[in-house]
Write a protein that holds these residues in place. Structure first.
Motif, PDB file in Angstrom:
ATOM      1  N   THR A 137     -12.769 -48.777 -46.868  1.00  0.00           N
ATOM      2  CA  THR A 137     -12.441 -50.058 -46.252  1.00  0.00           C
ATOM      3  C   THR A 137     -10.936 -50.277 -46.252  1.00  0.00           C
ATOM      4  O   THR A 137     -10.297 -50.224 -47.304  1.00  0.00           O
ATOM      5  CB  THR A 137     -13.140 -51.186 -47.019  1.00  0.00           C
ATOM      6  N   GLY A 160     -22.738 -52.781 -34.053  1.00  0.00           N
ATOM      7  CA  GLY A 160     -22.250 -53.251 -35.344  1.00  0.00           C
ATOM      8  C   GLY A 160     -23.143 -52.774 -36.468  1.00  0.00           C
ATOM      9  O   GLY A 160     -24.357 -52.675 -36.316  1.00  0.00           O
ATOM     10  N   ASP A 161     -22.537 -52.458 -37.612  1.00  0.00           N
ATOM     11  CA  ASP A 161     -23.302 -51.954 -38.753  1.00  0.00           C
ATOM     12  C   ASP A 161     -23.135 -52.848 -39.989  1.00  0.00           C
ATOM     13  O   ASP A 161     -23.229 -52.401 -41.118  1.00  0.00           O
ATOM     14  CB  ASP A 161     -22.905 -50.517 -39.088  1.00  0.00           C
ATOM     15  N   TRP A 162     -22.869 -54.143 -39.762  1.00  0.00           N
ATOM     16  CA  TRP A 162     -22.722 -55.094 -40.863  1.00  0.00           C
ATOM     17  C   TRP A 162     -23.979 -55.124 -41.715  1.00  0.00           C
ATOM     18  O   TRP A 162     -25.082 -54.860 -41.241  1.00  0.00           O
ATOM     19  CB  TRP A 162     -22.410 -56.496 -40.326  1.00  0.00           C
ATOM     20  N   ASP A 168     -21.605 -58.462 -49.113  1.00  0.00           N
ATOM     21  CA  ASP A 168     -21.747 -58.514 -47.661  1.00  0.00           C
ATOM     22  C   ASP A 168     -20.643 -57.695 -47.012  1.00  0.00           C
ATOM     23  O   ASP A 168     -19.487 -57.727 -47.457  1.00  0.00           O
ATOM     24  CB  ASP A 168     -21.657 -59.952 -47.161  1.00  0.00           C
ATOM     25  N   THR A 169     -20.974 -56.951 -45.964  1.00  0.00           N
ATOM     26  CA  THR A 169     -19.965 -56.155 -45.275  1.00  0.00           C
ATOM     27  C   THR A 169     -19.910 -56.551 -43.807  1.00  0.00           C
ATOM     28  O   THR A 169     -20.881 -57.053 -43.240  1.00  0.00           O
ATOM     29  CB  THR A 169     -20.274 -54.650 -45.372  1.00  0.00           C
ATOM     30  N   THR A 170     -18.762 -56.312 -43.203  1.00  0.00           N
ATOM     31  CA  THR A 170     -18.603 -56.515 -41.772  1.00  0.00           C
ATOM     32  C   THR A 170     -18.786 -55.190 -41.057  1.00  0.00           C
ATOM     33  O   THR A 170     -18.838 -54.127 -41.677  1.00  0.00           O
ATOM     34  CB  THR A 170     -17.217 -57.095 -41.458  1.00  0.00           C
ATOM     35  N   SER A 171     -18.886 -55.230 -39.755  1.00  0.00           N
ATOM     36  CA  SER A 171     -19.060 -54.004 -38.969  1.00  0.00           C
ATOM     37  C   SER A 171     -17.798 -53.160 -39.041  1.00  0.00           C
ATOM     38  O   SER A 171     -16.674 -53.679 -38.992  1.00  0.00           O
ATOM     39  CB  SER A 171     -19.388 -54.346 -37.518  1.00  0.00           C
ATOM     40  N   SER A 172     -17.981 -51.853 -39.162  1.00  0.00           N
ATOM     41  CA  SER A 172     -16.852 -50.947 -39.367  1.00  0.00           C
ATOM     42  C   SER A 172     -16.273 -50.388 -38.077  1.00  0.00           C
ATOM     43  O   SER A 172     -15.102 -50.012 -38.044  1.00  0.00           O
ATOM     44  CB  SER A 172     -17.298 -49.764 -40.239  1.00  0.00           C
ATOM     45  N   LYS A 194     -27.066 -49.959 -39.518  1.00  0.00           N
ATOM     46  CA  LYS A 194     -27.252 -50.792 -40.710  1.00  0.00           C
ATOM     47  C   LYS A 194     -27.927 -49.955 -41.788  1.00  0.00           C
ATOM     48  O   LYS A 194     -28.950 -49.311 -41.546  1.00  0.00           O
ATOM     49  CB  LYS A 194     -28.111 -52.010 -40.342  1.00  0.00           C
ATOM     50  N   THR A 248     -16.486 -59.052 -36.415  1.00  0.00           N
ATOM     51  CA  THR A 248     -16.956 -58.889 -37.786  1.00  0.00           C
ATOM     52  C   THR A 248     -18.428 -58.480 -37.846  1.00  0.00           C
ATOM     53  O   THR A 248     -18.851 -57.834 -38.804  1.00  0.00           O
ATOM     54  CB  THR A 248     -16.763 -60.190 -38.585  1.00  0.00           C
ATOM     55  N   ARG A 249     -19.196 -58.849 -36.815  1.00  0.00           N
ATOM     56  CA  ARG A 249     -20.584 -58.394 -36.697  1.00  0.00           C
ATOM     57  C   ARG A 249     -20.787 -57.747 -35.335  1.00  0.00           C
ATOM     58  O   ARG A 249     -20.836 -56.531 -35.222  1.00  0.00           O
ATOM     59  CB  ARG A 249     -21.557 -59.544 -36.927  1.00  0.00           C
TER      60      ARG A 249
END
Length: 596
Positions: free
Chosen positions: A138, A217-219, A233-237, A274, A404-405
């Motif tokens: 990240t 997205g992979d949030w 919690d993660t956001t999309s990369s 995901k 972010t998503r």
């Protein structure tokens, strides 16, 4: 007198400015980041995760190798013997069979089922269908300065000098990753791919496999992927888009970045969503991307010359993945994989430890093995992967998205990871395929390794053949210049509550010092948080390289710092000034150097 062995080495790169007025400009203390673990995208518990499916390979003479109905019957029979509900799911591109276990099984129950298959002489192999995860680390923030990884003399890959030989024209690179989110600096070089994520939940796009490789997205929400993964919690990369930009972002278009093989095409092949991706989906993606047949999937109209897999999980290379890789290589494709981001032996990570792949470790801007990068005897080569802990300017800048998503506006960000190192080698391989269309995967790997240069920094544990050099590999210009180095190796004691200095007389350098003056420091001192370290130019201008820290109890300062010294004259006496601000621990300056 030598002190106790190194407790924790400090390898950092900081940036300061030496002002002509003599004003000291403090920079971030590198020691403050050393104790913080690097967050890799592979959970530590991968090896013990519940098993939902198995991949079963049958011998060629077995009926199950050709008949889905026979494979279905065999799964039910094995289930009956072990007390589990097994069912045929689908046949993979390699001919192996995916068997659904009906529910997540614990380690013992899954082992019993696998033992039943292994006892069958018609079964060649059986392995769990495991999840794999993107191996990027990240980033801290987004900041674009320049693509040091392509052309900077110290630790760049010497790419511009290779462009006279090839730019990747006519070469196809598959990016087996999270898919692709539209970006105007890359879209001209993207060809249609495929979404191989079969689980709708993991796909996160409302369905399973289809011909749309777009990245939705992979949030992830904390704990929703099992085994308390992720921990937060993660956001999309937008990981696949970042990787693709390094390989083939458009060039000479007046904006953004330059791709290493900027006239090649990239094909997004989606396997990570995901909660990561599965072995079975990745196997099919490898097969399809390289031109092989996968049941139920249209043939690939653009089979790849190079496959990039910036992904991985823990454990040995399973027979299923190895068979898919072997098939790709036999079809003429080079397979490039990330070594992993756990600061551990890459031999424990799949597919980095598979055969017939080019396993890539990551280096930082100083040419050291990046602190997070895996290492070991299975590493083939090292390429720039960056380190953003001190500054995003030291990461790998590439195409991304601000969402972010879900996708939002396109942007650029600096990432770090072996995920970022691998596409440097995939891009280099693409240049090689244009320069010599008849080249084989084995020749690609051999040439990259034989033309590597030694890492200008340090590497513990094994970094393969060294730092990849694109120009040398393509037969362009030789290695970049290393600069003029001045060193003082005379020990200077550092008593408690005292300031000392060590001097270097610089001669023969005309004009001002460079904007990226390198200061190498080796100080032996218990509880290094006691120390403040400054560089002092001949005119008295100074910059703080490291400040004191009451929380940094580790031993020794072994670091390379960078300062902008372009405002001062190079020739004259430079000083390394060290202040011990507390009582109780002492040490000495072992050596230090200036690189102009």
């Amino acid at each position: 007198m030598k002190h106790r062995p190194l407790g924790m080495s400090l390898v950092a790169l900081t940036t300061a400015v030496l002002l002509g007025t003599g004003t000291a400009v403090a920079v971030a203390d590198p020691a403050a980041t050393v104790g913080s673990p690097v967050k890799a995208a592979v959970p530590a518990a991968t090896a013990g995760q519940p098993v939902e499916r198995l991949i079963v390979g049958y011998t060629s003479q077995a009926a199950e190798a050709k008949s889905d109905s026979a494979a279905t019957e065999d799964a039910k029979n094995k289930g009956g013997r072990t007390g589990e509900s097994l069912d045929f799911d689908r046949r993979l591109g390699t001919g192996a069979v995916l068997v659904d276990l009906g529910a997540e099984l614990g380690k013992k129950d899954a082992a019993d089922v696998m033992a039943a298959f292994r006892a069958d002489p018609d079964v060649a192999f059986v392995v769990p269908d495991k999840r794999m995860y993107a191996t990027a680390v990240t980033p801290n923030d987004a900041e674009y300065n320049r693509q040091w990884d392509l052309f900077e003399a110290t630790a760049g890959m010497n790419v511009p000098d290779a462009w006279g030989k090839a730019t990747g024209a006519g070469v196809k690179v598959a990016v087996i990753d999270t898919g692709y989110v539209s970006h105007s600096d890359l879209t001209a070089n993207v060809v249609a791919g495929y979404d191989f994520i079969s689980d709708p939940f993991m796909a996160n796009d409302g369905g399973g496999r289809d011909s749309n490789a777009s990245d939705p997205g992979d949030w992830m929400l904390r704990g929703e992927c099992g085994n308390n993964y992720p921990e937060y919690d993660t956001t999309s990369s937008w990981h696949g888009t970042h990787v693709a930009g390094t390989i083939a972002a458009t060039t000479d278009n007046g904006k953004g970045i330059a791709g290493i093989a900027y006239n090649a095409t990239v094909q997004p092949v989606r396997v990570l969503g995901k909660c990561g991706g599965t072995t079975a989906d990745i196997m099919d993606a490898i097969t399809w991307a390289s031109g092989g047949y996968v049941p139920g999937v249209p043939s690939n109209p653009n089979p790849a010359d190079v496959l990039n897999m910036s992904l991985g999980g823990s454990g040995a290379c399973d027979a299923g993945t190895q068979s898919a890789i072997n098939g790709a290589v036999n079809r003429g494709a080079s397979v490039v994989v990330a070594a992993g981001n756990s600061n551990a032996d890459a031999a424990g990570f799949n597919p980095a430890n598979c055969s017939n792949v080019i396993t890539v470790a990551a280096s930082d801007r100083e040419g050291n093995r990046a602190s997070y990068s895996n290492y070991g005897s299975i590493v083939d080569i090292t390429a720039p992967g960056g380190e953003t802990a001190v500054s995003s300017a030291n990461g790998i800048w590439s195409t991304l998205n601000s969402g972010t998503r879900s996708p939002a506006s396109e942007n650029y960000e600096a990432y770090q990871g072996t995920s970022m190192a691998a596409p440097h080698i995939a891009g280099l391989a693409a240049l090689m395929y244009e320069a010599n269309p008849s080249i084989t995967p084995a020749q690609v790997e051999s040439s990259i390794k034989s033309n590597a240069r030694p890492l200008p920094g340090y590497c513990s544990g094994g970094c393969g053949a060294g730092l990849a050099d694109a120009a040398a590999t393509l037969g362009g210009s030789t290695q970049p210049p290393t600069g003029t180095v001045f060193t003082n190796s005379t020990n200077v004691n550092i008593p408690d509550n005292t300031t000392v200095a060590s001097s270097i007389a610089v001669t023969g350098i005309s004009g001002n010092a460079p904007a990226s003056l390198k200061i190498g420091v080796d100080i032996k001192h218990t509880y290094r948080g006691d120390l403040k370290i400054e560089i002092v130019a001949p005119n008295g201008a100074a910059a703080v390289l490291k400040n004191t820290s009451t929380s940094d109890s580790a031993d020794n300062v072994i670091a390379t710092y960078t300062v902008d010294a372009s405002g001062v004259v190079a020739s004259g006496t430079w000083k390394l000034r060290v202040t011990d601000a507390y009582a109780g621990d002492t040490g000495y300056i072992d050596s230090w150097s200036l690189t102009f």
